[in-house]
Design a protein around this motif. Structure first.
Motif, PDB file in Angstrom:
ATOM      1  N   SER A 136      -1.108  11.613 -14.745  1.00  0.00           N
ATOM      2  CA  SER A 136      -1.188  11.597 -13.237  1.00  0.00           C
ATOM      3  C   SER A 136      -1.151  10.399 -12.581  1.00  0.00           C
ATOM      4  O   SER A 136      -1.042   9.444 -13.075  1.00  0.00           O
ATOM      5  CB  SER A 136      -1.830  12.957 -12.443  1.00  0.00           C
ATOM      6  OG  SER A 136      -1.495  12.942 -11.305  1.00  0.00           O
ATOM      7  N   PHE A 137      -1.759  10.371 -11.200  1.00  0.00           N
ATOM      8  CA  PHE A 137      -2.129   8.865 -10.791  1.00  0.00           C
ATOM      9  C   PHE A 137      -3.521   8.651 -11.058  1.00  0.00           C
ATOM     10  O   PHE A 137      -3.982   7.644 -10.375  1.00  0.00           O
ATOM     11  CB  PHE A 137      -2.250   9.346  -9.364  1.00  0.00           C
ATOM     12  CG  PHE A 137      -0.837   9.560  -8.574  1.00  0.00           C
ATOM     13  CD1 PHE A 137       0.392   8.926  -9.018  1.00  0.00           C
ATOM     14  CD2 PHE A 137      -0.570  10.740  -7.836  1.00  0.00           C
ATOM     15  CE1 PHE A 137       1.423   9.005  -8.400  1.00  0.00           C
ATOM     16  CE2 PHE A 137       0.588  10.980  -7.339  1.00  0.00           C
ATOM     17  CZ  PHE A 137       1.741  10.260  -7.446  1.00  0.00           C
ATOM     18  N   THR A 138      -4.238   9.102 -12.264  1.00  0.00           N
ATOM     19  CA  THR A 138      -5.460   8.765 -12.368  1.00  0.00           C
ATOM     20  C   THR A 138      -5.703   8.337 -13.742  1.00  0.00           C
ATOM     21  O   THR A 138      -6.917   7.869 -14.352  1.00  0.00           O
ATOM     22  CB  THR A 138      -6.480  10.144 -12.326  1.00  0.00           C
ATOM     23  OG1 THR A 138      -5.699  10.959 -13.398  1.00  0.00           O
ATOM     24  CG2 THR A 138      -6.223  10.707 -10.855  1.00  0.00           C
ATOM     25  N   ASP A 139      -4.496   7.758 -14.415  1.00  0.00           N
ATOM     26  CA  ASP A 139      -4.900   7.190 -15.649  1.00  0.00           C
ATOM     27  C   ASP A 139      -4.669   5.736 -15.838  1.00  0.00           C
ATOM     28  O   ASP A 139      -3.641   5.222 -15.799  1.00  0.00           O
ATOM     29  CB  ASP A 139      -3.689   7.923 -16.838  1.00  0.00           C
ATOM     30  CG  ASP A 139      -3.906   7.535 -18.363  1.00  0.00           C
ATOM     31  OD1 ASP A 139      -4.873   7.173 -18.577  1.00  0.00           O
ATOM     32  OD2 ASP A 139      -2.923   7.559 -19.048  1.00  0.00           O
ATOM     33  N   PHE A 140      -6.195   5.277 -15.690  1.00  0.00           N
ATOM     34  CA  PHE A 140      -6.229   3.643 -15.628  1.00  0.00           C
ATOM     35  C   PHE A 140      -7.028   3.039 -16.737  1.00  0.00           C
ATOM     36  O   PHE A 140      -7.681   3.719 -17.118  1.00  0.00           O
ATOM     37  CB  PHE A 140      -6.433   3.462 -14.224  1.00  0.00           C
ATOM     38  CG  PHE A 140      -5.766   3.790 -13.056  1.00  0.00           C
ATOM     39  CD1 PHE A 140      -4.747   3.005 -12.568  1.00  0.00           C
ATOM     40  CD2 PHE A 140      -6.149   5.130 -12.200  1.00  0.00           C
ATOM     41  CE1 PHE A 140      -4.005   3.527 -11.748  1.00  0.00           C
ATOM     42  CE2 PHE A 140      -5.606   5.334 -11.297  1.00  0.00           C
ATOM     43  CZ  PHE A 140      -4.226   4.803 -10.823  1.00  0.00           C
ATOM     44  N   CYS A 141      -6.752   1.638 -16.966  1.00  0.00           N
ATOM     45  CA  CYS A 141      -7.630   1.010 -17.707  1.00  0.00           C
ATOM     46  C   CYS A 141      -7.876   0.044 -16.819  1.00  0.00           C
ATOM     47  O   CYS A 141      -7.561  -0.155 -15.602  1.00  0.00           O
ATOM     48  CB  CYS A 141      -6.815   0.347 -18.753  1.00  0.00           C
ATOM     49  SG  CYS A 141      -5.689  -0.916 -18.596  1.00  0.00           S
ATOM     50  N   VAL A 142      -8.980  -1.000 -17.320  1.00  0.00           N
ATOM     51  CA  VAL A 142      -9.606  -1.954 -16.207  1.00  0.00           C
ATOM     52  C   VAL A 142      -8.373  -3.094 -15.748  1.00  0.00           C
ATOM     53  O   VAL A 142      -8.596  -3.535 -14.506  1.00  0.00           O
ATOM     54  CB  VAL A 142     -10.722  -2.521 -16.981  1.00  0.00           C
ATOM     55  CG1 VAL A 142     -10.286  -3.442 -18.094  1.00  0.00           C
ATOM     56  CG2 VAL A 142     -11.728  -3.352 -16.234  1.00  0.00           C
TER      57      VAL A 142
END
Length: 480
Positions: free
Chosen positions: A453-459
């Motif tokens: 979704s909109f929450t799959d992030f890396c630094v």
């Protein structure tokens, strides 16, 4: 290191690479322009330093394979900064440990990036990896957590901190950082720090952050040993936080006391801390994901004197005019909720929505007649998943199509079963596109979606101008 030929390379060259003799052992004619290869190979005429930079940006396998292109390229991989990522070799027949050891032995260094699973970095062999001359002056260190998690994380290898003077990017996962180690840490050049499933005390976490004077992006995903993070930084531009570990809320509170350069604050959907307080962040432009997924334990977000509980604006005493990009996740679609958020953020230009259930009928013509005359909707783009075309979906979409005067693009992500011509024909009629307020507004349907979704992030995503923006490589259907 084993290399494989690609493109116009002879079988003889492939055989030499497979036997480990390298391209130097072949007698094939060089392919570069300087040696008769033609206009297509003029890149070989660039200086060694430029070619080395290009090679170091390639994935590990592809970078090594450049040795077989031509005699002009044979020495470049071993002298260019090493980019070593373990993932292409994870299930290799030779074994990950053997391949990593061979690469580090054959490369002269310096190091640009070293990415390895944290559970492999214990013992004498791992210590030898981290102390290899091939990693001297390392710029990026990524010690990834084990996919299924480690019940009792081991201490972070001390050799990992020999790069503290040169590191610009560090992602550390699934380990324990003891107080004695954390208190001595100092990273003068580090601008991106990711901590994933790390066990560290609250005081040591604060010391570690304070020991990064050039830090611009900070990512904290889950972890244990700390319940509060206080941010006082004149350099931070992006912060990302995920607070849950299984069913437990590990991180209770984030307090941003003074962050004059902070532009992006990312909360990971239903895994945000219990309370986030922003006291001073005058450049904050991107916020999300605000969520109603956990109605019993929604985050309380205090922006200056404005209080938002989950997705409900409890107290609006001061609008936040700097926020231009907002992402929200709601169980049931609600136009009322989004209108309240637009009142709170009156300069909003990009809105990202995720809803998993249809909402009540959004009778906005009757309920919001007076509001429509006074509300200045500045939205330019709306990205919405998952649109199914119910009455509440249509009412929600038409509110913006008929009232957002500067709207440029609305992207509706639908389930593949709805991606049919008859579905689009019905939507064209229901959405009243001939009456849209913005003559240049475009409406796109796409089937693209992903589980994160909109929450799959890396630094690294914390450094993007719009970290929620995604490309859509699959099918499109445009309605004008």
């Amino acid at each position: 290191m084993e290399v494989e030929a690609g493109g116009p390379c002879s079988k003889k060259r492939k055989s030499a690479a497979a036997e480990g003799r390298g391209p130097e052992a072949t007698a094939d004619p060089p392919l570069d322009a300087a040696e008769g290869g033609g206009d297509g190979y003029r890149i070989s005429g660039l200086p060694d330093g430029v070619l080395g930079d290009i090679v170091s940006l390639l994935p590990t396998k592809e970078g090594a394979r450049t040795q077989i292109l031509a005699s002009r390229w044979r020495h470049l991989w071993r002298s260019a900064p090493l980019n070593l990522d373990y993932r292409p070799f994870l299930f290799h027949a030779e074994g990950l440990d053997a391949i990593v050891s061979r690469i580090l032995t054959s490369h002269r260094g310096p190091g640009r990036r070293f990415c390895a699973p944290i559970y492999h970095l214990h013992g004498d062999e791992a210590d030898a990896w981290l102390r290899s001359p091939a990693l001297d002056n390392l710029h990026e260190l990524e010690l990834f957590p084990y996919p299924r998690g480690i019940p009792q994380p081991a201490p972070l290898p001390a050799a990992a901190f020999r790069f503290s003077d040169t590191l610009g990017v560090a992602t550390i996962g699934e380990c324990h950082i003891p107080d004695s180690m954390a208190q001595a840490l100092f990273f003068p050049k580090l601008n991106k720090l990711g901590l994933e499933n790390v066990t560290i005390s609250e005081s040591s976490l604060q010391t570690m952050i304070d020991g990064c004077p050039a830090l611009e992006c900070l990512l904290i995903r889950r972890g244990s040993g700390f319940r509060c993070v206080r941010i006082n930084s004149i350099s931070l531009r992006g912060i990302g936080v995920e607070a849950y570990w299984g069913e437990l809320i590990i991180l209770k509170e984030v307090i941003i006391e003074n962050a004059p350069c902070l532009e992006r604050l990312l909360l990971f959907g239903s895994a945000e801390p219990a309370h986030i307080s922003v006291i001073s962040a005058p450049k904050l432009e991107t916020l999300g994901c605000l969520s109603s997924y956990l109605s019993d334990s929604s985050t309380t977000l205090t922006l200056y004197s404005t209080v938002i509980q989950g997705l409900r604006v409890d107290s609006l005493t001061e609008t936040v005019r700097t926020v231009k990009i907002l992402s929200v996740r709601m169980i049931a679609l609600s136009l009322d909720v989004v209108i309240d958020l637009m009142r709170c953020f009156p300069c909003l230009e990009r809105l990202y929505i995720e809803s998993i259930k249809p909402g009540k009928k959004n009778l906005w013509r009757r309920k919001h007649q007076n509001l429509i005359r006074s509300l200045d909707i500045r939205l330019k783009t709306i990205d919405w998943r998952y649109y199914v075309g119910t009455k509440s979906d249509v009412d929600f979409a038409t509110f913006f199509l008929l009232n957002a005067r500067v709207l440029e693009l609305m992207t509706l992500q639908v389930y593949p079963s709805n991606f049919k011509e008859e579905f689009f024909t019905r939507q064209r009629e229901k959405l009243q596109l001939d009456k849209k307020a913005s003559g240049g507004a475009r409406l796109h349907f796409t089937t693209y979606h992903f589980h994160g979704s909109f929450t799959d992030f890396c630094v690294r995503d914390l450094d993007l101008a719009d970290p929620f923006e995604r490309s859509y490589p699959y099918q499109f259907h445009a309605l004008s």
